[in-house]
Design an enzyme around this catalytic site. Structure first.
Site, PDB file in Angstrom:
ATOM      1  N   LYS A  48       0.851  -1.194   0.000  1.00 23.79           N
ATOM      2  CA  LYS A  48       0.000   0.000   0.000  1.00 23.79           C
ATOM      3  C   LYS A  48       0.885   1.242   0.000  1.00 23.79           C
ATOM      4  O   LYS A  48       1.932   1.275   0.663  1.00 23.79           O
ATOM      5  CB  LYS A  48      -0.916  -0.014   1.217  1.00 23.79           C
ATOM      6  CG  LYS A  48      -1.923   1.125   1.285  1.00 23.79           C
ATOM      7  CD  LYS A  48      -2.837   0.969   2.491  1.00 23.79           C
ATOM      8  CE  LYS A  48      -3.846   2.098   2.603  1.00 23.79           C
ATOM      9  NZ  LYS A  48      -4.775   1.922   3.749  1.00 23.79           N
ATOM     10  N   SER A  77      -9.507   2.066   2.920  1.00 27.57           N
ATOM     11  CA  SER A  77      -8.690   2.849   2.017  1.00 27.57           C
ATOM     12  C   SER A  77      -7.660   2.002   1.260  1.00 27.57           C
ATOM     13  O   SER A  77      -7.004   2.486   0.344  1.00 27.57           O
ATOM     14  CB  SER A  77      -7.944   3.932   2.819  1.00 27.57           C
ATOM     15  OG  SER A  77      -7.074   3.343   3.776  1.00 27.57           O
ATOM     16  N   SER A 137      -9.849  -0.450   7.146  1.00 28.12           N
ATOM     17  CA  SER A 137      -9.301  -0.279   5.797  1.00 28.12           C
ATOM     18  C   SER A 137      -8.526  -1.463   5.244  1.00 28.12           C
ATOM     19  O   SER A 137      -8.123  -1.427   4.079  1.00 28.12           O
ATOM     20  CB  SER A 137      -8.433   0.978   5.741  1.00 28.12           C
ATOM     21  OG  SER A 137      -9.228   2.129   5.830  1.00 28.12           O
TER      22      SER A 137
END
Length: 469
Positions: free
Chosen positions: A83, A153, A177
């Site tokens: 990420k 996210s 997330s």
């Protein structure tokens, strides 16, 4: 949907790590196959924001090391994507923002360094909702339906793993997330106990709520990832020095006699009918395996949304204080800019009351887990929504998709408890449904065992999204 025969499941569940360890596939082949799939499929998916320039060289080095002495660990030669809020030495970090004036260190975060030390090949960086806010992750799409969101996210992480662009990915979880993209994309997402995985080198969102963890295709692979990630981190004051057990050792142990708590308030108040039916089916499975399943309540969860909003808004605004002062926030996406600026409205007494509500929730959760081994329920009250939807009707009431999507995950961030999301069916539109299992602090081995026992008896994880077929 059941799988007959355990041997086949274990052979597949070992995934890329198993194939490399058994020398059925070389890391160079595996990384090359991932890069080929990214080139073919990610134009539609938009999950990657950077590819590592050294991925193929690292894979060839792993090939040579394996030829000389065998793999040095279960992740040796396995490609893993990161990420984009984890800093990396060989790729830029943007944390999802387009504001060029904001820069981040060009060094490996603690988690990335641990993966490299375990022999993993870092494949690239994945898209995220800006600064780890939001549940949409534009422009990434869901591989089960390109007109739907992947969640956020860590949307790029969920989409890439689901589309088989990489075997595993790192995500971060402040209110859900990791687990929300896992749920919407039909993969496994593990949020460890607060402090179990060090966070130094991750762009902060909320210091007391942020967790680092993996997204994978199978529970066994999440156990392998956690094995490499868990441990002390000198750069993270909240990181725990508690001993790290062997997370794979007990996966096959029976679950007969396990005590399962079902929190009927909050977690089942407003849930899509298909989701409710799938989760009830999973609970019947656990009962059939000899678990004791008992309904309980956590009354203080009625204060949970207000508590986490106050804590998260204030924390994020504190982190972005310089950006607010220098006007950089004007360049943020509109939804993120609004949230960061709203944090200025949280007063000291508001924050204190939020922490008091959090303490009540933690105490009540601890009381439930004093008489139960795990808490089981849905990971998300709804399946992936369309990119043009901003509200949904659940339980006869309208609700924003933002509020709905994290309603069942954020309680475990407030309490700092480990929780895992894994597939448990599909809705009438063919979209993934997800089960959530939580436990007391540092009981990751327990939730992994229960999740693995459910997964091994079902073949939900074997289904391939249309984009990746």
């Amino acid at each position: 949907m059941r799988v007959r025969g355990r041997a086949e499941h274990h052979r597949v569940a070992d995934g890329s790590a198993g194939r490399v360890a058994q020398r059925r596939q070389r890391p160079g082949q595996l990384v090359g196959a991932c890069l080929d799939r990214i080139a073919r499929l990610d134009g539609a998916l938009n999950s990657f924001v950077h590819l590592s320039p050294g991925a193929l060289d690292a894979a060839r080095a792993a090939d040579a090391a394996i030829a000389q002495g065998g793999p040095r660990g279960p992740l040796h030669g396995v490609p893993i994507a990161i990420k984009d809020n984890y800093t990396t030495a060989d790729m830029p970090t943007r944390a999802g923002t387009a504001v060029e004036a904001l820069t981040f260190p060009a060094s490996d975060s603690h988690a990335v360094a641990r993966l490299r030390a375990a022999g993993a090949v870092i494949l690239g960086k994945l898209r995220m909702h800006e600064f780890a806010w939001g549940m949409v992750t534009p422009p990434t799409r869901n591989p089960w339906d390109l007109d739907r969101v992947p969640g956020g996210s860590s949307g790029g992480s969920g989409a890439a793993v689901a589309a088989r662009l990489c075997p595993a990915a790192l995500g971060s979880d402040t209110g859900g997330s990791i687990r929300i993209p896992a749920a919407l994309c039909g993969v496994v997402g593990l949020k460890p106990t607060y402090g179990r995985v060090g966070r130094s080198g991750i762009v902060p969102h909320s210091w007391s709520l942020d967790h680092a963890g993996p997204l994978t295709r199978t529970v066994a692979d999440s156990a392998l990832m956690l094995q490499a990630l868990a441990g002390p981190d000198a750069g993270d004051p909240a990181a725990s020095a508690a001993p790290v057990p062997d997370y794979t050792a007990g996966l096959d142990r029976p679950i007969r006699g396990l005590r399962v708590a079902v929190v009927r308030n909050h977690f089942f108040d407003a849930v899509d009918d298909d989701v409710a039916a799938a989760v009830e089916g999973a609970l019947r499975f656990l009962a059939d395996q000899g678990c004791t399943v008992r309904d309980v309540a956590v009354p203080s969860l009625r204060h949970g949304l207000g508590a986490i909003y106050a804590i998260e808004l204030a924390s994020s605004t504190a982190y972005h204080g310089r950006s607010l002062a220098q006007g950089h926030v004007a360049g943020f996406a509109a939804d993120v800019r609004d949230l960061v600026e709203m944090g200025r409205l949280v007063t000291g007494p508001d924050y204190l009351r939020a922490e008091q509500a959090r303490a009540l929730i933690m105490a009540e959760m601890a009381g439930v887990l004093a008489e139960a081994d795990v808490i089981v329920g849905p990971a998300s009250p709804l399946t992936a929504w369309r990119t043009d939807e901003s509200a949904v009707s659940l339980g006869g009431r309208a609700e924003s998709v933002l509020a709905a999507s994290w309603r069942l995950t954020y309680p475990f961030n407030l309490a700092g408890l480990p929780a895992i999301a894994l597939p448990c069916g599909f809705d009438r539109r063919g979209l993934p449904i997800s089960l959530q299992i939580a436990a007391r602090p540092f009981a990751e081995a327990e939730i992994l065992r229960v999740a693995h026992q459910y997964e091994r008896a079902h073949a939900w994880w074997c289904r391939v999204p249309p984009l990746a077929a």
